[in-house]
Design an enzyme around this catalytic site. Structure first.
Site, short mmCIF file in Angstrom:
data_model
loop_
_atom_site.label_atom_id
_atom_site.label_comp_id
_atom_site.label_asym_id
_atom_site.label_seq_id
_atom_site.Cartn_x
_atom_site.Cartn_y
_atom_site.Cartn_z
N SER A 78 0.82 -1.64 -0.16
CA SER A 78 -0.19 -0.03 0.16
C SER A 78 0.59 1.29 -0.24
CB SER A 78 -1.20 -0.05 1.17
OG SER A 78 -1.78 -0.92 1.30
N LYS A 81 -0.10 3.95 -2.98
CA LYS A 81 -1.06 4.78 -2.71
C LYS A 81 -0.36 6.20 -1.80
CE LYS A 81 -3.90 1.14 -0.79
NZ LYS A 81 -4.72 0.68 0.44
N SER A 133 -5.80 3.10 4.47
CA SER A 133 -5.64 2.59 3.75
C SER A 133 -6.25 1.77 2.49
CB SER A 133 -4.56 0.89 3.48
OG SER A 133 -3.06 1.15 3.49
#
Length: 366
Positions: A78, A81, A133
């Site tokens: 993640s 992101k 997330s």
């Protein structure tokens, strides 16, 4: 001559030129103290981490202060992101209402549990993306800003190329494991330093908690940031956690002390919270952000003024090794808006920075 005397002398020379110009969750305090002592043995030692790859960067200058396997392409979970957020901020309108499509609902992994046809502002989706997330938020953002997930991924890779991320390739906006989706510790450090200069991004990632309207219930959404560095580390102000079974634990953190901001990156780490405490401590201890030029200050001995303020992080032993060159243009052809040349700094014969210099006639008293 002592270091402090040498440093004071250097600063005096530069001024002549320019002014005329928390607790461990995974290891014991004893182990942490032992690792800290080893990493602080002397100014030249680099900090030791549990990660397969790590990097530490100064946000202001972009100087990499530490790198271990920093250019090795790896799965990043993640941490993806970070790019998703900055691309959405730069290409989207934060006030837009985003309608959630079927492809976003129930996306595997971390989620903020948005529902089909729900409408949420792009701003609030970004908070859900970075604090919790949310993979569902990532898909909804991508489809809205990029027209499709594929279109948004194109924007992500385009931005990576623009920033100069030579060892990065994105295949999706959320970071779930996918062949051909990778980055490096060094690239993530550069990306995050870039993103943190955006006020909207910086505000989102430093937030410990966020509420957002919930159209399905009488209570609001309430998201607490998964990034424990925000409470574990003094001065922490971001950035993003990540995990998949293949990528393992990934973390990017940032912290600011005395206006000096650092970003730490670890990929596939067994003890990332403590790794980041040690890396940031090491960076703040061994590097000081020095102001080497002040915008609009006249250069003594020259009819010029500095066109920009210039900061650079230096170790103690490096301060006396800085070389400064004032390079006027040889003729008037390159002159633009009073620009008369450039000022350059070198460390160990390598260029570390350059600023334009201008005609000083506008300075009071010249």
């Amino acid at each position: 001559m002592s270091y402090f005397a040498s440093r004071q002398r250097l600063i005096h020379l530069l001024l002549c030129i320019m002014i005329g110009l928390g607790s461990s969750l995974t290891v014991s305090d004893a182990v942490l103290a032992d690792r800290s002592a080893k990493s602080s043995a002397d100014d030249l030692n680099e900090v030791d981490t549990s990660a397969k790859a790590s990097a530490l960067i100064d946000v202001t200058s972009g100087r990499l202060l530490h790198s271990e396997n920093g250019d090795k392409p790896m799965r990043i979970a993640s941490l993806t992101k970070i790019m998703t957020a900055i691309v959405a901020i730069e290409h989207g309108n934060l006030q837009d209402m985003v309608k959630v499509n079927k492809s976003a609902v129930g996306k595997e992994g971390s989620s903020i549990y948005i529902q089909l046809n729900e409408e949420m502002s792009l701003s609030n989706l970004l908070y859900g993306l970075m604090l919790r997330s949310g993979n569902d938020a990532a898909v909804a953002i991508a489809e809205h800003v990029g027209g499709s997930e594929e279109g948004f991924v194109h924007l992500m890779n385009e931005k990576a190329s623009y920033i100069g991320l030579a060892n990065t390739s994105f295949k999706n906006p959320h970071g779930l494991d996918q062949d051909g989706h990778y980055s490096t510790a060094n690239d993530l450090a550069v990306l995050t330093a870039y993103a943190l200069k955006n006020k909207a991004f910086a505000e989102i990632v430093k937030s410990k908690e966020k509420t957002a309207p919930n159209p399905h219930e009488d209570w609001d959404y309430r998201w607490k940031n998964k990034n424990k560095m925000l409470t574990l580390y003094e001065g922490a102000d971001g950035v993003k956690t990540g995990y998949t079974k293949k990528a393992l634990r990934c973390l990017v953190s940032s912290a600011t002390r005395n206006k000096h901001q650092l970003v730490a990156v670890t990929i596939a780490a067994g003890d990332d919270w403590n790794d980041h405490r040690l890396m940031l401590d090491w960076g703040f201890e061994h590097f000081k952000l020095e102001k080497l030029a002040q915008k609009n200050k006249q250069l003594r001995g020259y009819p010029y003024q500095a066109g920009q303020t210039f900061y650079y992080p230096l170790k103690q032993v490096e301060a006396e090794q800085i070389e400064v060159k004032v390079i006027p243009f040889k003729d008037v052809k390159p002159f633009r808006f009073g620009m008369r040349g450039k000022m350059e700094w070198y460390l160990n014969n390598e260029a570390i920075g350059s600023i334009p210099i201008y005609d000083a006639k506008g300075i009071a008293g010249y």
